[in-house]
Structures are given as C-alpha cells and as structure tokens.
Design an enzyme around this catalytic site. Structure first.
Site, mmCIF file in Angstrom:
data_model
loop_
_atom_site.group_PDB
_atom_site.id
_atom_site.type_symbol
_atom_site.label_atom_id
_atom_site.label_comp_id
_atom_site.label_asym_id
_atom_site.label_seq_id
_atom_site.Cartn_x
_atom_site.Cartn_y
_atom_site.Cartn_z
ATOM 1 N N TYR A 191 1.348 -9.614 -6.848
ATOM 2 C CA TYR A 191 1.986 -8.157 -6.262
ATOM 3 C C TYR A 191 3.029 -7.883 -6.159
ATOM 4 C CZ TYR A 191 4.300 -4.647 -2.313
ATOM 5 O OH TYR A 191 4.762 -3.527 -2.124
ATOM 6 N N GLU A 200 4.276 0.490 -6.004
ATOM 7 C CA GLU A 200 3.630 -0.697 -5.742
ATOM 8 C C GLU A 200 2.643 -1.258 -6.586
ATOM 9 O OE1 GLU A 200 2.891 -1.618 -1.174
ATOM 10 O OE2 GLU A 200 0.908 -0.825 -2.565
#
Ligand code: GDP
Ligand code: MN
Length: 391
Positions: free
Chosen positions: A109, A197
């Site tokens: 991530y 993101e």
C-alpha cells in the site's frame, strides 16, 4: 472532487509510475476487441465507479480469453455494484476498464494524504497492501510506515530511503520504489490533492512494481487553478443536487432525514443539526449559503434545498453578520414565487438587518413560522414535522 481509477492511472503514468496497459470501454464488444489487442492470457475487467471495495463486491473480474472478457464486461456493465463504500442501493456501472493482468507476488500500500493536524502531507506505506489500510492500522499498526513531509522543503531522498528500509526492500527494489514515491508526492503537491493512493501497489514475480489500483481526491478549494482536473469530473457519479449547488458556489450536503436546513457558516450548520437531532428529528440535507451570498444565490440555494423530495419541513437558521437578513428574506421569497412550495418553513433570523428581513417575510403573505431563537425554531420544526406526518 474524486475521479475514476482509469483517470487516476493516466496521471500516474504521466508521473512515471508504472501502470498496466488498459482501456476504458462502455460496451462488451469493445472489451473483447481490446482484450484481443493486448493478446495476453490474463485480462482484468474493472467496474469504474467512484467507490472502493469493488473487488469484494464483484466489480473486478480476472479472465483468460477475449470472449470471457466480453462476458465479464457484459455482466458488470449495467449492474448495481454494492460495496462497503456505496451504501445499500449501490452504484450503477456504466463503464469498465479493461487491463492486462499482472502476476502479483506481493501487494503493498502506498498513499499520500493531507494530515491536517500537522499541516503536512503524510506518506503512508505498508507491505501489507491489498486490504483496507484501516484494517492494517487496527490489526498490525507496527507494519505501517509513516513519513511526514515539510511542504516548504518537499520530499527528501533520506525520507524515501527510510520508507524503503522500513518496508524491508532490497537494494534493487529501492530505485524502483523511489520513482514511485516521488511521482506520487509530485502528483499530490502539483494538483493540491487531499489523497493519492495506490492499493495495491503490486510487486510482480520479476520484482517490478506496478500500480494495480489508483485513487485521487482533489481539494475542491484549489480546483480553480486546475482546469484540466475539473474537466475529469463525472457528473453521473455525483449527487445531482450537490453538483447544482457547486455551480453557484454553495455548499450543499445530502443527508438521510426529512428536515431541509439552510444556514450560514459551517459552525452554525453543525449546531443546527445537533439541535434538530437532540429534539428527535433528522436533517435531510444542509445548505450553507456562507457569508457573502447575493439574493440570487439564496434563491438558487433554496430551490436546491426544496428540490430534495425527502424534505418535509424547512428550517432556515441564519445569524446575520456579513450575511444580511433582508438578503435571505428576499432570496427565499423569490424562490417561493418561482416554485410551488407547500411544506412548512420555519425561519429563525437574527443579526444584521433583522427588522427589515422580518418585515419582508411578514408582508409576503406566505405563512412562515418565524422565531428568534434557534432552540424555539428547532422545536417548531419538530412540531411541524409531527403535523406533516399526521396528514
Ligand atoms: P478495489 O477492490 O475497488 O480496491 O479494486 P482493486 O483495483 O484494488 O482490485 C481488487 C483486487 O483485485 C486487488 O487487490 C487484487 O488482489 C485483484 N487484482 C486486480 N487486478 C489484478 C491483476 O492484474 N492481477 C491479479 N492477480 N490480481 C488483480
Ligand atoms: Mn484497491
């Protein structure tokens, strides 16, 4: 403002971040065609809606042949995709992204968010990607790497090294990750983002990194200097009344109850909703006309507010400072004269030009319920709601 994954990936690509080759399509035939073009064994079909959690909701399908790509696209386009971010009614899917599939070894991530409490961008990274970052933060907080960036200094090399070290990367991976982290930070600062993101950022079996998913949220207050971003807006994904309100520079938020609220200032909006809820009712929406609204803006705002079919009673709660009470009164009356209104309207006016405002309302011939205190106003709203329910 949000954009779609396929649009976010275009931006990532421009900033040197590897993304799979892909194409946005609106019908199954195009999906088959593009799958043939890329000619691989693995093709991914992904619903394009402004909501995450698509994988679990059935909006991401991995297939092996162009024919399967067509069938998957056929099934996804037109479906109401329900995920943990869409609410019960889900989102109607109108387009899908067709991409070459990636052989994933690990999922990372990587995100940059605005940390308001530190007035700084914050880079968040973890080798436990793929799942929701909130879940990792709960279950294994030590696996989350955080690095705050001084916006005046910008992202420094040592910070990237630190992140890579804490992610446990080998030296041959660090250079690749460096490009991705700095690309992501550059996007964040160039476009005044609230969040950028990549989840998951996949590591392939060849130890390359590639962005499998991408999400970007922009700060609406800075959109005036990013015309190219505004053009990416997808009105189909936004609440029509919220879009209408943003045209007039008004803040309108749709909620779940049945009291329409018109206020000035975010603080008063919160206090008004608290008061309504305290007395047992629920706001259907709130519209903040702010400080410097004109009669025209108030009129447009009021029309938006009553266009919401859930609204059974309107509560106008204004404390006039810069905002003048007579402007509010004139705007509301103009809106009422132009559209049919047959629901009770409770008005609490106080502050600048309040006498003039009340006089205009009193002489209008419309049966307003006028009060001078917020609490009394909210009580009148609840009573009116009770009567409306008994009809
Ligand atoms: P989200 O559920 O809305 O966040 O959509 P994602 O784009 O993150 O996709 C969900 C999941 O599908 C990812 O976490 C991956 O595990 C999987 N996925 C998506 N694309 C690929 C791919 O090209 N290859 C493989 N193996 N898995 C993929
Ligand atoms: Mn994802």
């Amino acid at each position: 403002m949000r954009i779609h994954e396929y649009q976010a990936k275009e931006i990532l690509r421009e900033y040197g971040i590897p993304v799979p080759k892909g194409k946005l399509v609106r019908n199954p035939e195009e999906a088959e065609q593009f799958a043939e073009e890329i000619g691989l064994k693995k093709i991914v079909i992904k619903a394009q809606v402004h909501a995450g959690g698509r994988g679990k909701g059935g909006g991401v399908r991995i297939v092996k042949t162009p024919v399967e790509a067509r069938i998957a696209a056929q099934e996804i386009i037109g479906m109401r995709l329900v995920t943990n971010q869409t609410g019960g009614e889900g989102r109607l899917v109108k387009k899908v992204l067709v991409e070459e599939g990636v052989d994933i070894r690990d999922e990372f991530y990587l995100g940059v968010v605005l940390d308001r409490s530190k007035a700084s961008p914050l880079i968040i990274a973890t080798s436990e990607g793929g799942v929701e970052i909130e879940k990792v933060a709960m279950e294994a907080p030590e696996k989350i790497v955080k690095e705050w960036i001084d916006p005046y200094v910008g992202l420094r090399n040592f910070q990237i090294n630190k992140i890579c070290y804490r992610l446990g990367l080998k030296s041959n991976q660090v250079e690749k990750m460096r490009r991705i982290i700095s690309g992501l930070y550059n996007i964040f600062s160039k476009y005044d983002c609230l969040m950028v993101e990549i989840n998951p950022l996949a590591q392939t079996i060849n130890e390359d990194f590639i962005a499998i998913d991408a999400k970007i949220n922009f700060d609406d207050n800075a959109l005036f200097r990013h015309k190219e971003i505004v053009s990416l807006r997808d009105p189909e994904e936004e609440s029509p009344l919220e879009t209408e309100a943003s045209k007039y520079n008004l803040n309108y938020i749709k909620l779940n109850g049945n009291v329409g609220c018109m206020v000035n200032g975010a603080g008063l909006a919160m206090a008004t909703m608290d008061m309504i809820k305290f007395l047992g009712a629920e706001p259907a929406n709130f519209l903040d006309v702010g400080g410097g609204a004109s009669v025209e803006m108030v009129k447009n705002g009021f029309k938006i507010l009553i266009a919401d079919k859930d609204v059974k009673v309107v509560f106008i709660n204004i404390f006039g400072g810069i905002m003048r009470c007579d402007t509010i009164a004139r705007g509301v009356l103009e809106a009422i004269s132009e559209s049919k209104v047959n629901i009770p309207i409770v008005i609490r006016l106080e502050g600048t030009n309040v006498e003039e405002g009340r006089r205009i309302l009193n002489e209008s011939g419309f049966n307003f319920i006028i009060t001078s205190s917020m609490k009394e106003g909210a009580e009148k709203v609840v009573q009116a709601l009770g009567r409306a329910k008994n009809v």
